[in-house]
Design an enzyme around this catalytic site. Structure first.
Site, PDB file in Angstrom:
ATOM      1  N   GLY A 143     -12.371   2.267  18.632  1.00  0.00           N
ATOM      2  CA  GLY A 143     -12.197   3.713  18.569  1.00  0.00           C
ATOM      3  C   GLY A 143     -12.944   4.382  19.709  1.00  0.00           C
ATOM      4  O   GLY A 143     -14.057   3.986  20.054  1.00  0.00           O
ATOM      5  N   GLY A 180     -13.120   7.956  20.017  1.00  0.00           N
ATOM      6  CA  GLY A 180     -13.354   9.374  19.773  1.00  0.00           C
ATOM      7  C   GLY A 180     -14.795   9.710  20.098  1.00  0.00           C
ATOM      8  O   GLY A 180     -15.467   8.961  20.810  1.00  0.00           O
ATOM      9  N   LEU A 181     -15.266  10.820  19.565  1.00  0.00           N
ATOM     10  CA  LEU A 181     -16.625  11.251  19.916  1.00  0.00           C
ATOM     11  C   LEU A 181     -17.651  10.169  19.616  1.00  0.00           C
ATOM     12  O   LEU A 181     -18.480   9.841  20.467  1.00  0.00           O
ATOM     13  CB  LEU A 181     -16.980  12.528  19.151  1.00  0.00           C
ATOM     14  CG  LEU A 181     -16.287  13.784  19.662  1.00  0.00           C
ATOM     15  CD1 LEU A 181     -16.670  14.975  18.787  1.00  0.00           C
ATOM     16  CD2 LEU A 181     -16.663  14.067  21.098  1.00  0.00           C
ATOM     17  N   GLY A 239     -17.260   6.873  19.034  1.00  0.00           N
ATOM     18  CA  GLY A 239     -17.024   5.622  19.748  1.00  0.00           C
ATOM     19  C   GLY A 239     -17.312   5.729  21.235  1.00  0.00           C
ATOM     20  O   GLY A 239     -18.010   4.880  21.810  1.00  0.00           O
ATOM     21  N   SER A 296      -8.231  27.104  13.706  1.00  0.00           N
ATOM     22  CA  SER A 296      -9.683  26.920  13.602  1.00  0.00           C
ATOM     23  C   SER A 296     -10.345  27.852  12.598  1.00  0.00           C
ATOM     24  O   SER A 296     -10.006  29.015  12.469  1.00  0.00           O
ATOM     25  CB  SER A 296     -10.316  27.165  14.964  1.00  0.00           C
ATOM     26  OG  SER A 296     -11.702  27.266  14.821  1.00  0.00           O
ATOM     27  N   ARG A 316     -15.299  25.559   3.289  1.00  0.00           N
ATOM     28  CA  ARG A 316     -13.866  25.253   3.286  1.00  0.00           C
ATOM     29  C   ARG A 316     -13.311  24.960   1.906  1.00  0.00           C
ATOM     30  O   ARG A 316     -12.218  25.406   1.561  1.00  0.00           O
ATOM     31  CB  ARG A 316     -13.611  24.057   4.191  1.00  0.00           C
ATOM     32  CG  ARG A 316     -13.873  24.406   5.624  1.00  0.00           C
ATOM     33  CD  ARG A 316     -13.788  23.218   6.529  1.00  0.00           C
ATOM     34  NE  ARG A 316     -13.915  23.693   7.904  1.00  0.00           N
ATOM     35  CZ  ARG A 316     -13.941  22.885   8.956  1.00  0.00           C
ATOM     36  NH1 ARG A 316     -13.870  21.583   8.783  1.00  0.00           N
ATOM     37  NH2 ARG A 316     -14.044  23.376  10.168  1.00  0.00           N
ATOM     38  N   HIS A 375      -7.577  17.543   6.032  1.00  0.00           N
ATOM     39  CA  HIS A 375      -8.133  17.701   7.368  1.00  0.00           C
ATOM     40  C   HIS A 375      -9.175  16.649   7.735  1.00  0.00           C
ATOM     41  O   HIS A 375      -9.315  16.287   8.897  1.00  0.00           O
ATOM     42  CB  HIS A 375      -8.764  19.089   7.441  1.00  0.00           C
ATOM     43  CG  HIS A 375      -9.417  19.402   8.750  1.00  0.00           C
ATOM     44  ND1 HIS A 375      -8.725  19.356   9.926  1.00  0.00           N
ATOM     45  CD2 HIS A 375     -10.681  19.739   9.067  1.00  0.00           C
ATOM     46  CE1 HIS A 375      -9.552  19.676  10.912  1.00  0.00           C
ATOM     47  NE2 HIS A 375     -10.736  19.891  10.427  1.00  0.00           N
ATOM     48  N   LEU A 402     -18.119  17.350  14.806  1.00  0.00           N
ATOM     49  CA  LEU A 402     -18.452  17.056  16.200  1.00  0.00           C
ATOM     50  C   LEU A 402     -19.935  16.705  16.289  1.00  0.00           C
ATOM     51  O   LEU A 402     -20.330  15.783  17.000  1.00  0.00           O
ATOM     52  CB  LEU A 402     -18.128  18.266  17.077  1.00  0.00           C
ATOM     53  CG  LEU A 402     -16.666  18.727  17.054  1.00  0.00           C
ATOM     54  CD1 LEU A 402     -16.439  19.836  18.065  1.00  0.00           C
ATOM     55  CD2 LEU A 402     -15.732  17.571  17.361  1.00  0.00           C
TER      56      LEU A 402
END
Lengths: 246, 646
Positions: free
Chosen positions: B41, B43-44, B46, B285, B338, B409, B449
């Site tokens: 992976g 992404g952020l 990895g 967002s 959320r 999500h 993030l």
């Protein structure tokens, strides 16, 4: 909606490709372009044929994975979007739609509409970064950045690396892509330190990978789904010449 | 019974991480060169971990299924990243970020992990600025902040509506630099399909080259899964189409426990579903809730007329609108977390006040903000989001309110990890969304993030050394061991099986069916009967899948249908475990809302006496029920309270 699709089918880079016609009916104008291709593929699978292979992932216009010529234009007829954001309402009932892969020497076809764009990654590997290791950064606010420059850097940094600029260019140049990275980093004080070296390395690598040069036709800017401006190419040229002189 | 060792360091909360770092084992520079790490992976988590480990001198092999590491789905995160910098001078601190995250997660996460997350949040911002991330700035040149749900301070850093993209490109560029220097070997379009274990340790992976179809073997001293979340089990979600659970699930079947599989996040502001051909849902967002006001008509008759298209939202006066979040939660208003916002939207729509032609939508209205700040200011903040909305819906949100509805999500659940991010398999680590660790039962906005980069830049590169330090005498090993043979055979047989069913239904048609079961019974509101029914339905569907699936094409070719089939086979097993987990948890907390357990006002009713634990599931074979082991959560710094956003 009823549609006639003319889609480029090609088994591999070494085999010849050809256009194949497909007809579809009952397509909702609210569906997206890729959803229309999904429907076609489901139909092909049920008919015992091989589905059309195309790259896609996020389907919200940010990952840069999807990309194809639609009626001769990269990402299709709408402005400032990727193919996945295109919706069928932009077409009319009975339309014929021609779908082809990116065509550029540096992007060989893998299969059908899927091409190999790894050349773009090779360019970045040669210096599209600021050389800082994890753990040795000063406080984030210790270097103020002029807001105007920060905003311009951001405008350049939004490039998604989809390759539409290369596909649109008659020279298959990656100049818009390269200039976006050069601009993003050169506009920030953190990136100035390596700016001179960076612009040389990136341009040299672009040339070596078989991309053409820029002849200022502006097709890249016209087709860029993220609105990357031609002024970035001007900035790249300025950086390039300045680094030669000083 | 299986025991879980969370390895939380001793000492007071604020000293745990520094104590750990001061006493952990490290690997000397000459030995680092001899140690290989597989990173799955990019992404952020990895990309950041691969870059950081390579900078230190380890040799990394990085894998992603995408054609380029830069396309991992972290790229789609829009709103921002939290940090406790307190630049706006509004009273933020590491403790407050820690507290908000624990509370936001409805007291179902580990104090020590979350405190560490808050502690390193500031380093992330420093590092990202040094990398050249073009964060939004004030005119004086300093960094700008905005607010996100569940917080009373402005601690979110952002790069327009493309924060995830910018952070990911930063991490991938750092990774590119290490590729150039020869410290990372990058394998794009290579999908991990199996984990290889030797003597009880993770020693390698089996991966399929997506282009040639060839099955390959890779060995290393440790394996890290940074493979993201499993939201696509619902078919429709905000995830990328290719996002999948396969690497994590195959590891689960090899002995890595799964933590809180039933905890998923349903994001309140997504573009509503509009047709059965739909392939994906698009997020708007959460940052929009800074300036947008959420409402539905006050009278059912008006809602009815709007659904029929007889009147437009603008025809309703202020008195005829119900700003239900502001009404129910005056303190946090439109910025409640959320899970709370999602349930409130569902409640209004179920009660018949929904808008849009399906009645499954509410308004997110910018009229007041545009009046107050001007259209230009709103465009500067959210321009790209407004454009995205308009392209999808053909509506102009500057003139008519956006329509939104909740959608799947994020997965708070994931592979169980200890304080070192190590799973229950020695040598197998999980980072970012792939692990269960920091968000409890609900993740706050702009914290994904933060967690991805915390794990990648500042946690895993330390903790993995505590394991690797004992591996310095293990030489690099070839991939011809019998364990590799067996794992490859297993994977190859599975691929052949899927190709040879020759049934009559496509992968997507099965996936859509699974998605409907999950959304209806294991979605925003759950109950005992529904969950039991879901388990039954999934079992039936799984049987049908193996009898009637049709996968065209060949094994040794670029064959997206085969890729999808392999992923769906795992989703069909995961879905059942999620339902079992949700059934076991007889309380409501965060995103997990059991209808049987609610207050008189319809708020989630937690049960701290019986359920303040992480439900950790161990695979025991296809025919046997998995074993559930409880990791009891001890709260030392924080008093458990019912969440109150009023």
């Amino acid at each position: 909606m009823k549609l006639i699709l003319k889609i480029w089918r090609q088994n591999s880079a070494s085999e010849r490709g050809r256009f194949v016609d497909y007809s579809l009916s009952d397509i909702s104008p609210e569906s997206s372009f890729l959803e229309m291709l999904d429907i076609l593929n489901e139909k092909l699978i049920m008919e015992g044929e091989e589905p059309v292979v195309f790259d896609h992932d996020c389907r919200e216009g940010i990952c840069g994975t999807c990309g194809m010529y639609i009626n001769g234009r990269p990402h299709g007829p709408d402005e400032l979007i990727t193919a996945c954001q295109l919706h069928m309402r932009k077409f009319s009932d009975g339309d014929t739609i021609v779908i082809e892969p990116w065509r550029a020497r540096a992007f060989p076809v893998i299969k059908d509409l899927t091409v190999d764009r790894s050349a773009l990654d090779r360019i970045i590997e040669d210096g599209g970064y600021i050389s800082v290791n994890t753990g040795n950064a000063p406080d984030a606010n210790s270097i103020p950045v002029n807001k105007e420059h920060a905003d311009l850097a951001m405008d350049a940094a939004v490039c998604i690396g989809c390759g539409a600029c290369v596909a649109a260019c008659k020279n298959a140049s990656a100049m818009l892509f390269v200039s976006a990275k050069v601009s993003h980093l050169a506009l920030l004080p953190q990136g100035r330190i390596e700016a001179r070296e960076r612009v040389h390395k990136l341009v040299a690598r672009m040339d070596a990978l078989g991309f053409g040069n820029c002849t200022n036709t502006g097709a890249c800017e016209a087709e860029c789904p993220k609105g990357i401006k031609l002024t970035n190419i001007a900035r790249l040229n300025r950086e390039y010449y300045r680094s030669r002189i000083f | 019974m299986t025991k879980l060792e969370s390895k939380i360091p001793d000492g007071p909360l604020e000293k745990k991480w520094s104590n750990y770092k001061a006493t952990q084992k490290l690997v000397n520079p000459a030995n680092k060169r001899k140690l290989d790490v597989i990173m799955v992976g990019t992404g952020l988590a990895g990309a950041a971990a691969a870059a950081s480990l390579a900078e230190m001198g380890f040799k990394v092999k990085s894998f992603c299924y995408q054609d380029s590491p830069r396309r991992a789905h972290s790229i789609a995160a829009q709103g921002g990243i939290n940090a406790a910098k307190n630049y706006p001078n509004d009273g933020d601190s590491i403790y407050r970020l820690f507290f908000d995250t624990i509370k936001g997660g409805d007291y179902r996460s580990r104090e020590a992990n979350v405190y560490r997350l808050a502690e390193v949040s500031n380093n992330i911002i420093d590092h990202c600025v040094a990398q050249g991330i073009p964060f939004a700035r004030e005119y004086g040149g300093t960094l700008a902040n905005r607010s996100f749900g569940g917080a009373l301070v402005s601690r979110t850093f952002y790069a327009k509506g493309q924060t995830g993209q910018q952070l990911l490109l930063g991490a991938c560029q750092a990774q590119s630099r290490q590729i150039k220097q020869g410290n990372i070997e990058m394998y794009p379009r290579m999908e991990m399909l199996n984990l290889v274990m030797i003597d009880g340790r993770a020693r390698g992976i089996i991966a399929r080259d997506v282009i040639t179809g060839k099955i390959e073997r890779y060995s290393a001293h440790a394996v890290v899964l940074a493979t993201g979340g499993y939201g696509n089990v619902y078919f429709l979600s905000t995830m990328a189409m290719g996002a999948n659970v396969t690497a994590a699930w195959q590891s689960y079947k090899k002995g890595a426990a799964f933590g809180n599989p039933g905890f998923v996040q349903i994001h309140p502001t997504c573009i509503p579903v509009h047709g059965d051909y739909q392939s994906k849902l698009t997020l708007m967002s959460e940052s929009l809730r800074n300036d947008g006001r959420i409402w539905v008509p006050k009278n059912k008759e008006d809602a009815e007329k709007i659904r029929k298209g007889e009147i437009r939202p603008g025809d309703l006066s202020e008195e005829e609108r119900d700003y239900y979040l502001e009404r129910r939660y005056p303190a946090f208003g439109n910025l409640v977390p959320r899970d709370v916002a999602s349930r409130a939207a569902k409640e209004r729509c179920d009660a018949g006040y929904g808008v849009g032609n399906t009645g499954l939508a509410v308004y997110l209205d910018f009229e007041d903000s545009i009046k107050r700040l001007g259209k230009d200011a709103i465009e500067a903040k959210y321009g790209n989001l407004f454009q995205m909305y308009e392209k999808i819906t053909d509506d102009n949100p500057y003139e008519t309110p956006m329509m939104i509805y909740p959608a799947i999500h994020y997965a708070m659940g994931g592979l169980w990890v200890d304080y070192e991010l190590q799973t229950t398999i020695p040598g197998l680590f999980a980072a970012g969304e792939a692990n269960f660790s920091d968000h409890g039962a609900n993740r706050l906005g702009a914290s994904a993030l933060m967690q991805g980069l915390a794990d990648g830049y500042f946690v895993l590169p330390y903790t993995i050394q505590n394991y690797l330090a004992d591996e310095i005498n293990t030489p690099r090993f070839a991939t011809d061991a019998e364990e590799f043979d067996a794992a490859e055979k297993e994977t190859s047989e599975k691929l052949h099986q899927l190709l040879n069913i020759n049934g009559s239904k496509t992968v997507d048609s099965f996936h859509k069916q699974l998605g409907r079961i999950m959304w209806e019974h294991v979605g925003m509101a759950r109950n005992q009967d529904g969950l039991k029914k879901a388990i039954e339905l999934i079992r039936v569907l799984r049987e049908e899948f193996y009898k009637d699936l049709r996968v065209p094409g060949n094994l040794n070719d670029l064959n997206p249908e085969l890729q999808k089939a392999f992923r769906l086979a795992d989703f069909l097993e995961l879905g059942e475990l999620m339902a079992m987990d949700a059934l076991n948890r007889e309380e409501s907390c965060g995103g997990h809302f059991r209808e049987e357990y609610q207050t008189n006002e319809g708020e989630a009713l937690r049960n701290d006496i019986d359920f303040a634990y992480v439900s950790t599931w161990f695979y025991k074979g296809d025919e046997k029920a998995p074993e559930m082991v409880k990791e009891i959560l001890n709260f030392e710094a924080i008093e458990l309270k019912q969440r109150n956003y009023k």
